[in-house]
Design a protein around this motif. Structure first.
Motif, mmCIF file in Angstrom:
data_model
loop_
_atom_site.group_PDB
_atom_site.id
_atom_site.type_symbol
_atom_site.label_atom_id
_atom_site.label_comp_id
_atom_site.label_asym_id
_atom_site.label_seq_id
_atom_site.Cartn_x
_atom_site.Cartn_y
_atom_site.Cartn_z
ATOM 1 N N LEU A 162 -6.613 -3.630 -9.944
ATOM 2 C CA LEU A 162 -6.337 -4.123 -11.773
ATOM 3 C C LEU A 162 -7.426 -5.418 -11.892
ATOM 4 O O LEU A 162 -8.327 -4.770 -12.356
ATOM 5 C CB LEU A 162 -5.279 -3.792 -12.183
ATOM 6 C CG LEU A 162 -4.495 -2.584 -12.307
ATOM 7 C CD1 LEU A 162 -3.340 -2.165 -12.465
ATOM 8 C CD2 LEU A 162 -5.734 -1.381 -13.092
ATOM 9 N N ILE A 163 -6.943 -6.007 -11.862
ATOM 10 C CA ILE A 163 -7.513 -7.711 -11.828
ATOM 11 C C ILE A 163 -9.033 -8.327 -11.131
ATOM 12 O O ILE A 163 -9.821 -8.432 -12.028
ATOM 13 C CB ILE A 163 -6.854 -8.965 -11.775
ATOM 14 C CG1 ILE A 163 -5.377 -8.560 -12.879
ATOM 15 C CG2 ILE A 163 -6.906 -10.384 -11.917
ATOM 16 C CD1 ILE A 163 -4.030 -9.222 -11.798
ATOM 17 N N GLY A 164 -9.426 -7.607 -10.382
ATOM 18 C CA GLY A 164 -10.014 -7.852 -9.322
ATOM 19 C C GLY A 164 -11.265 -6.900 -9.996
ATOM 20 O O GLY A 164 -12.900 -6.975 -10.465
ATOM 21 N N ASN A 165 -11.263 -6.027 -10.554
ATOM 22 C CA ASN A 165 -12.108 -4.924 -11.522
ATOM 23 C C ASN A 165 -12.493 -5.565 -13.323
ATOM 24 O O ASN A 165 -13.337 -5.252 -13.470
ATOM 25 C CB ASN A 165 -12.036 -3.496 -11.762
ATOM 26 C CG ASN A 165 -12.563 -2.939 -10.098
ATOM 27 O OD1 ASN A 165 -12.887 -3.429 -9.324
ATOM 28 N ND2 ASN A 165 -11.932 -1.817 -9.159
ATOM 29 N N LYS A 166 -11.336 -6.118 -13.486
ATOM 30 C CA LYS A 166 -11.574 -6.125 -14.715
ATOM 31 C C LYS A 166 -12.850 -7.949 -14.717
ATOM 32 O O LYS A 166 -13.244 -8.042 -15.932
ATOM 33 C CB LYS A 166 -10.089 -6.795 -15.776
ATOM 34 C CG LYS A 166 -9.730 -6.517 -16.783
ATOM 35 C CD LYS A 166 -8.225 -6.876 -16.805
ATOM 36 C CE LYS A 166 -7.425 -5.670 -17.587
ATOM 37 N NZ LYS A 166 -6.435 -6.277 -18.150
ATOM 38 N N THR A 185 -7.030 -12.014 -8.869
ATOM 39 C CA THR A 185 -7.610 -13.136 -9.707
ATOM 40 C C THR A 185 -8.883 -14.349 -8.879
ATOM 41 O O THR A 185 -9.484 -14.360 -8.991
ATOM 42 C CB THR A 185 -6.350 -14.597 -9.862
ATOM 43 O OG1 THR A 185 -5.774 -13.799 -11.173
ATOM 44 C CG2 THR A 185 -6.985 -14.977 -11.155
ATOM 45 N N VAL A 186 -8.630 -14.162 -7.192
ATOM 46 C CA VAL A 186 -9.525 -15.152 -6.307
ATOM 47 C C VAL A 186 -10.864 -14.276 -5.881
ATOM 48 O O VAL A 186 -11.892 -14.987 -5.630
ATOM 49 C CB VAL A 186 -8.268 -16.366 -5.579
ATOM 50 C CG1 VAL A 186 -9.261 -16.983 -5.230
ATOM 51 C CG2 VAL A 186 -7.624 -17.109 -6.386
ATOM 52 N N GLY A 187 -10.325 -13.529 -5.089
ATOM 53 C CA GLY A 187 -11.113 -12.363 -4.742
ATOM 54 C C GLY A 187 -12.096 -11.696 -5.539
ATOM 55 O O GLY A 187 -12.476 -10.752 -4.765
#
Length: 174
Positions: free
Chosen positions: A166-170, A80-82
């Protein structure tokens, strides 16, 4: 008349504008570390509160659950942050694995202090400082290698890296 000169090969951005950057990898790593410490302390407290009633199976299940939870929370925050920073993803995996390890070893010290007293912990620190790590690696029943211990590290690291990925690429690139 002015002389002929070529145009620059690129156009410089206007003064004061910066290229858009996404994420804060250093902040993500520090936030992941902070939250991993909190999750590990909560796990150690849970073990301290319930160690008298635990079987070996329950202890292994709680350890693997703690590793998964630690990895999931760290991975969520790193992603989420990075955002798309692979260095932050890798550090998140390392932090989650260390959180699983230190949560377990700190719970051993707390249980030892509860059962034998603070003086025994001081003697332990003086004469055998790596005893909790040795106990983490050794099986309680037959004295061999406890394969749940490295499995917990793998679970924590895989959960952290996977969720961060997953979250970073979303996230849309800004």
């Amino acid at each position: 008349m002015y002389g002929m000169h070529g145009a620059p090969p690129f156009h410089a951005p206007p003064f004061g504008q910066r290229p858009t950057a996404s994420g804060h990898p250093v902040g993500a790593v520090f936030l992941g570390f902070f939250v991993s410490v909190i999750v590990s302390l909560l796990y150690s407290g849970l073990i301290l509160a319930t160690y008298k009633d635990q079987t070996n199976t329950v202890g292994n299940t709680l350890y693997l659950g703690h590793a998964l939870l630690n990895g999931a929370v760290v991975g969520f925050l790193i992603g989420t942050v990075g955002h798309r920073n692979q260095g932050a993803w890798i550090w998140g995996a390392v932090i989650a694995a260390l959180g699983a390890f230190f949560g377990y070893t700190n719970s051993i010290v707390l249980v030892f202090a509860d059962s034998d007293g603070g003086g025994a912990v001081w003697d332990l620190v003086r004469y055998e400082p790596f005893w909790p790590a040795k106990l983490w690696w050794t099986d309680n029943t037959n004295g061999g290698v406890d394969w749940f211990s490295p499995l917990g590290l793998v679970v924590a690291a895989a959960a952290a890296w996977g969720l961060a990925y997953l979250i970073g690429n979303k996230r849309r690139q800004a």
